[in-house]
Design an enzyme around this catalytic site. Structure first.
Site, mmCIF file in Angstrom:
data_model
loop_
_atom_site.group_PDB
_atom_site.id
_atom_site.type_symbol
_atom_site.label_atom_id
_atom_site.label_comp_id
_atom_site.label_asym_id
_atom_site.label_seq_id
_atom_site.Cartn_x
_atom_site.Cartn_y
_atom_site.Cartn_z
ATOM 1 C CE LYS A 54 -3.725 -2.480 2.362
ATOM 2 N NZ LYS A 54 -4.393 -2.819 3.624
ATOM 3 C CD GLN A 98 -3.248 -4.415 6.937
ATOM 4 O OE1 GLN A 98 -3.492 -3.363 6.333
ATOM 5 N NE2 GLN A 98 -3.514 -5.593 6.418
ATOM 6 C CG ASP A 121 -9.053 0.243 5.689
ATOM 7 O OD1 ASP A 121 -8.958 -0.319 4.580
ATOM 8 O OD2 ASP A 121 -8.177 0.207 6.574
HETATM 9 N N1 GUN Z 1 -6.489 -6.520 6.763
HETATM 10 C C1 GUN Z 1 -6.822 -7.266 5.673
HETATM 11 N N2 GUN Z 1 -7.364 -6.476 4.711
HETATM 12 C C2 GUN Z 1 -7.365 -5.211 5.203
HETATM 13 C C3 GUN Z 1 -7.786 -3.959 4.673
HETATM 14 O O1 GUN Z 1 -8.295 -3.846 3.545
HETATM 15 N N3 GUN Z 1 -7.588 -2.884 5.479
HETATM 16 C C4 GUN Z 1 -7.036 -2.992 6.735
HETATM 17 N N4 GUN Z 1 -6.923 -1.879 7.465
HETATM 18 N N5 GUN Z 1 -6.653 -4.141 7.255
HETATM 19 C C5 GUN Z 1 -6.802 -5.237 6.486
#
Ligand code: GUN
Length: 295
Positions: A54, A98, A121
């Protein structure tokens, strides 16, 4: 018949190119650089890979990226304080914490502390509520990426039987809600299967669009798929390591056998994963524009 491969890598590239133009425009016309903060707690290798992907995607597009890797021992209060600081930082338009978080931290409390205006998110209860009732909001990145994948691949969703296997808050529940909306690229008849579902195959075999988000390698076998169906594989299960230590991934779908039955299928890697990343970038740009009163 061998299924058409729906390349998330290719579709994400097209979306990224459009987004790049928008980002360049924001810089040129408004001196505005959208900024994303990423917060990762602990040293889970899969989470580290996701977050570093990311961050790299942000940098490649010329977005501002601030990264907060925190030790697994960080307290809930310290994390909440960081989120509070990021909420009031004008350079930051999107905040991503995350998940999963370590057990001693209340994940719901942390996600709810993120300002809904910066909730790229789409995990805040306010964002979730807006999504459910079809109001404009930040949609969660993987489910929104799946919808865009279907639209770009020309897979009709209106009236389609969509069967989702998995009911997580990150994928199963939101993608069900998104595809249920009375809207273009949605308007489907949605079934969600989960660990207590009796005879999962009897549901999956009805699916025009089958979305596998279970977290079990090769769970969906060829006998569970209707001939000609579109199969979207959200799984990223580590099934081993290369001699060089690189993770070997398998989806939730038995790709080699299902591709002989399905009409279209997403690969792992190169399917849903790149779409998740580009939707996060899209949400960050949207957050920056909203913060500056731009449409
Ligand atoms: N853990 C697995 N997928 C995601 C996501 O799309 N965003 C976040 N913040 N954590 C994750």
């Amino acid at each position: 018949m061998t299924a058409r491969i729906i390349s998330g890598t290719e579709i994400a590239k097209q979306i990224r190119e459009e987004l790049q133009r928008e980002i360049d425009d924001l810089k040129e016309k408004y001196d505005l650089t959208p900024g994303l903060a990423t917060v990762i707690v602990g040293d889970d290798p899969a989470s580290q890979t996701y977050v570093s992907t990311k961050i790299k995607a942000c940098q490649a597009l010329g977005l501002y990226s601030a990264n907060y890797p925190l030790p697994g021992t960080v307290s809930e209060n310290e994390l909440l304080n960081l989120v509070g600081q990021l909420n009031s930082d004008p350079k930051i338009h999107g905040i991503l914490v995350q998940v999963p978080l370590p057990r001693h931290i209340d994940e719901g409390r942390v996600l709810t502390a993120i300002s809904p205006d910066k909730d790229v998110d789409g995990f805040h209860p306010v964002s979730v509520g807006r999504m459910v009732i079809g109001q404009p909001t930040f949609l969660p990145c993987t489910p929104h990426g799946i919808q865009e994948l279907l639209i770009h691949a020309g897979v009709p969703t209106e009236g389609a039987e969509v069967v989702i296997v998995g009911r997580s808050n990150i994928v199963g529940k939101p993608v069900a809600n998104i595809l249920l909306q009375k809207a273009a690229g949605a308007n489907s008849t949605v079934t969600v299967c989960h660990s207590a579902t009796r005879d999962i195959a009897s549901h999956t075999r009805r699916a025009d669009i089958l979305i596998a988000a279970i977290g079990k390698p090769k769970f969906i076998t060829a006998d569970m798929v209707k001939p000609g169906a579109t199969v979207i594989d959200v799984g990223t299960n580590e099934i081993g390591k290369t001699p060089a230590g690189k993770r070997i991934l398998s989806g939730d779908v038995d790709f080699d056998n299902v591709r002989e039955i399905a009409g279209a299928i997403t690969p792992v890697p190169g399917g849903v994963g790149p779409m998740t990343i580009v939707m996060l970038m899209t949400n960050t740009v949207k957050a920056a524009k909203l913060a500056h009163g731009l449409k």
